[in-house]
Design an enzyme around this catalytic site. Structure first.
Site, PDB file in Angstrom:
ATOM      1  N   SER A 132      50.716  37.160  43.330  1.00 47.03           N
ATOM      2  CA  SER A 132      49.782  36.193  43.871  1.00 47.03           C
ATOM      3  C   SER A 132      50.355  34.661  43.658  1.00 47.03           C
ATOM      4  O   SER A 132      50.863  34.443  42.875  1.00 47.03           O
ATOM      5  CB  SER A 132      48.364  36.445  43.230  1.00 47.03           C
ATOM      6  OG  SER A 132      47.536  35.420  43.822  1.00 47.03           O
ATOM      7  N   TYR A 145      42.942  36.551  36.099  1.00 45.86           N
ATOM      8  CA  TYR A 145      43.751  37.184  37.173  1.00 45.86           C
ATOM      9  C   TYR A 145      44.911  36.437  37.299  1.00 45.86           C
ATOM     10  O   TYR A 145      46.014  36.941  37.422  1.00 45.86           O
ATOM     11  CB  TYR A 145      42.675  37.125  38.692  1.00 45.86           C
ATOM     12  CG  TYR A 145      43.485  37.423  39.915  1.00 45.86           C
ATOM     13  CD1 TYR A 145      43.771  38.836  40.259  1.00 45.86           C
ATOM     14  CD2 TYR A 145      44.002  36.496  40.804  1.00 45.86           C
ATOM     15  CE1 TYR A 145      44.276  39.066  41.319  1.00 45.86           C
ATOM     16  CE2 TYR A 145      44.672  36.927  41.892  1.00 45.86           C
ATOM     17  CZ  TYR A 145      44.987  38.237  42.293  1.00 45.86           C
ATOM     18  OH  TYR A 145      45.318  38.848  43.333  1.00 45.86           O
TER      19      TYR A 145
HETATM   20  N1  LIG Z   1      44.100  39.234  50.071  1.00 48.83           N
HETATM   21  C1  LIG Z   1      44.454  38.340  49.481  1.00 48.83           C
HETATM   22  O1  LIG Z   1      44.135  37.005  49.887  1.00 48.83           O
HETATM   23  C2  LIG Z   1      45.535  38.282  48.391  1.00 48.83           C
HETATM   24  C3  LIG Z   1      46.056  37.168  47.739  1.00 48.83           C
HETATM   25  C4  LIG Z   1      47.198  37.132  46.847  1.00 48.83           C
HETATM   26  C5  LIG Z   1      47.414  38.323  46.389  1.00 48.83           C
HETATM   27  N2  LIG Z   1      46.648  39.563  46.770  1.00 48.83           N
HETATM   28  C6  LIG Z   1      47.267  40.750  46.193  1.00 48.83           C
HETATM   29  O2  LIG Z   1      47.653  41.565  47.009  1.00 48.83           O
HETATM   30  C7  LIG Z   1      47.287  43.064  46.845  1.00 48.83           C
HETATM   31  C8  LIG Z   1      46.517  43.666  47.875  1.00 48.83           C
HETATM   32  O3  LIG Z   1      45.535  43.212  48.024  1.00 48.83           O
HETATM   33  P1  LIG Z   1      44.308  43.166  49.306  1.00 48.83           P
HETATM   34  O4  LIG Z   1      43.553  42.249  49.557  1.00 48.83           O
HETATM   35  O5  LIG Z   1      45.166  43.968  50.398  1.00 48.83           O
HETATM   36  O6  LIG Z   1      43.669  44.459  49.054  1.00 48.83           O
HETATM   37  P2  LIG Z   1      42.345  44.740  47.913  1.00 48.83           P
HETATM   38  O7  LIG Z   1      41.299  45.170  48.728  1.00 48.83           O
HETATM   39  O8  LIG Z   1      42.163  44.071  46.759  1.00 48.83           O
HETATM   40  O9  LIG Z   1      43.017  46.268  47.345  1.00 48.83           O
HETATM   41  C9  LIG Z   1      43.627  46.779  46.243  1.00 48.83           C
HETATM   42  C10 LIG Z   1      44.240  48.061  46.254  1.00 48.83           C
HETATM   43  O10 LIG Z   1      44.105  48.198  44.945  1.00 48.83           O
HETATM   44  C11 LIG Z   1      43.585  49.458  44.454  1.00 48.83           C
HETATM   45  N3  LIG Z   1      43.493  49.473  42.966  1.00 48.83           N
HETATM   46  C12 LIG Z   1      43.004  48.776  42.358  1.00 48.83           C
HETATM   47  N4  LIG Z   1      42.974  48.820  40.964  1.00 48.83           N
HETATM   48  C13 LIG Z   1      43.727  50.201  41.000  1.00 48.83           C
HETATM   49  C14 LIG Z   1      43.964  51.213  39.870  1.00 48.83           C
HETATM   50  N5  LIG Z   1      43.465  50.843  38.641  1.00 48.83           N
HETATM   51  N6  LIG Z   1      44.554  52.317  40.416  1.00 48.83           N
HETATM   52  C15 LIG Z   1      44.829  52.665  41.678  1.00 48.83           C
HETATM   53  N7  LIG Z   1      44.378  51.722  42.579  1.00 48.83           N
HETATM   54  C16 LIG Z   1      43.951  50.617  42.370  1.00 48.83           C
HETATM   55  C17 LIG Z   1      42.387  49.460  45.197  1.00 48.83           C
HETATM   56  O11 LIG Z   1      41.985  50.892  45.366  1.00 48.83           O
HETATM   57  P3  LIG Z   1      40.352  51.271  45.786  1.00 48.83           P
HETATM   58  O12 LIG Z   1      40.201  50.578  47.049  1.00 48.83           O
HETATM   59  O13 LIG Z   1      40.498  52.782  45.944  1.00 48.83           O
HETATM   60  O14 LIG Z   1      39.548  50.879  44.654  1.00 48.83           O
HETATM   61  C18 LIG Z   1      42.654  49.027  46.683  1.00 48.83           C
HETATM   62  O15 LIG Z   1      43.411  49.920  47.603  1.00 48.83           O
HETATM   63  C19 LIG Z   1      46.645  42.909  45.506  1.00 48.83           C
HETATM   64  O16 LIG Z   1      47.515  43.289  44.244  1.00 48.83           O
HETATM   65  C20 LIG Z   1      45.941  41.530  45.351  1.00 48.83           C
HETATM   66  O17 LIG Z   1      45.875  41.146  44.106  1.00 48.83           O
HETATM   67  C21 LIG Z   1      45.746  39.585  47.763  1.00 48.83           C
END
Ligand SMILES: NC(=O)c1ccc[n+]([C@@H]2O[C@H](COP(=O)([O-])OP(=O)(O)OC[C@H]3O[C@@H](n4cnc5c(N)ncnc54)[C@H](OP(=O)(O)O)[C@@H]3O)[C@@H](O)[C@H]2O)c1
Length: 244
Positions: A132, A145
């Site tokens: 991130s 985080y």
């Molecule tokens: N969206 C943003 O603005 C943003 C910005 C910067 C970085 N990121 C990073 O990008 C990645 C994806 O983010 P996103 O926003 O698309 O999705 P998200 O909705 O935050 O989903 C994260 C995913 O990780 C899974 N997860 C979390 N903890 C877990 C665990 N202990 N074991 C197995 N699975 C786990 C969740 O599964 P479940 O749904 O089944 O719980 C979900 O599918 C993340 O690492 C996030 O930190 C996102």
């Protein structure tokens, strides 16, 4: 096709960015092993192997690696996309929430790397961690985080050096605010969603959020042989947010 004959694990496959990575890898010819915590993955295709479980649990990660070995033999690419954000002022954050954030973003990544590096073929492989922008800058209310995602960067850099003799590359894509369903619904919960969106966009040099597909493009680049001499790198996909 850039991932023909490539077997790839994608974690957090049911999320916005995870789904975009999965679609792009499928288009590029990859065989997919997908994982998430939900029992079912509606977007999985018949040829995909989906295994549900908690990556904080080493027994699950070990069994996931065993299933990968039994089904595919080797795994060429691992995308560590899963993650968890718990927002709270530092002085009000519970120890359990802090531990959960560190485990779900950092220690679980270590577990997957530990159990999947041995499955990479003699020619090498590629880990792409989804970090991130907050792994590179501090942010009030997101301190744990940030610490976890900052730790993920150092995990990737150290592993990149340790595993370079095996031609295993380890890199990080560091997204900025990305228009995933969870982010969009968090905007909708604000009193004035459009004003809040404009305020958030005004903090980004390119004045807009990333799309999940733009993040997936960077993941694909670091997963594929197009980046064969890149390891230990952090690629921001944040519209210039960390360029200051
Ligand atoms: N969206 C943003 O603005 C943003 C910005 C910067 C970085 N990121 C990073 O990008 C990645 C994806 O983010 P996103 O926003 O698309 O999705 P998200 O909705 O935050 O989903 C994260 C995913 O990780 C899974 N997860 C979390 N903890 C877990 C665990 N202990 N074991 C197995 N699975 C786990 C969740 O599964 P479940 O749904 O089944 O719980 C979900 O599918 C993340 O690492 C996030 O930190 C996102």
């Amino acid at each position: 096709m850039r991932l023909e004959k490539v077997t790839a694990l994608v974690t957090g496959a049911n999320s916005g960015i995870g789904q975009a990575v999965t679609s792009s890898f499928r288009r590029e010819g990859a065989r997919l092993l997908l994982t998430g915590r939900r029992d079912r993955l509606d977007t999985a295709e018949p040829d995909d192997l989906y295994v549900a479980g908690d990556l904080n649990d080493e027994a699950f990660v070990r069994s996931l690696a065993a299933q990968a070995a039994a089904t595919y033999g080797t795994v060429d690419v691992v995308v560590l996309n899963h993650g968890l954000q718990v927002s709270s002022p530092l002085m009000e954050m519970d120890y359990q929430d802090a531990e959960n954030v560190l485990r779900s973003n950092l220690l679980s990544a270590f577990l997957v790397m530990k159990h999947f590096a041995p499955l990479m073929p003699p020619a090498g492989g590629s880990f792409v961690c989804v970090g991130s922008r907050l792994g590179m800058v501090g942010m009030p209310g997101e301190v744990l985080y940030s610490a976890a995602k900052g730790g993920l960067i150092m995990l990737a850099k150290g592993a990149a050096i340790e595993w370079a003799p095996r031609n295993i590359r380890v890199n990080v894509v560091a997204p900025g605010l990305t228009a995933t369903p969870i982010i969009e619904s968090s905007f909708q919960r604000r009193a004035d969603p459009e004003a809040y969106r404009r305020e958030r966009e005004s903090q980004i040099p390119l004045r807009r959020l990333a799309s999940p597909e733009e993040v997936a493009d960077a993941v694909l680049f670091l997963a594929s042989s197009e980046s064969s001499y890149i390891t230990g790198a952090v690629l921001p996909v944040d519209g210039g947010y960390t360029a200051f």
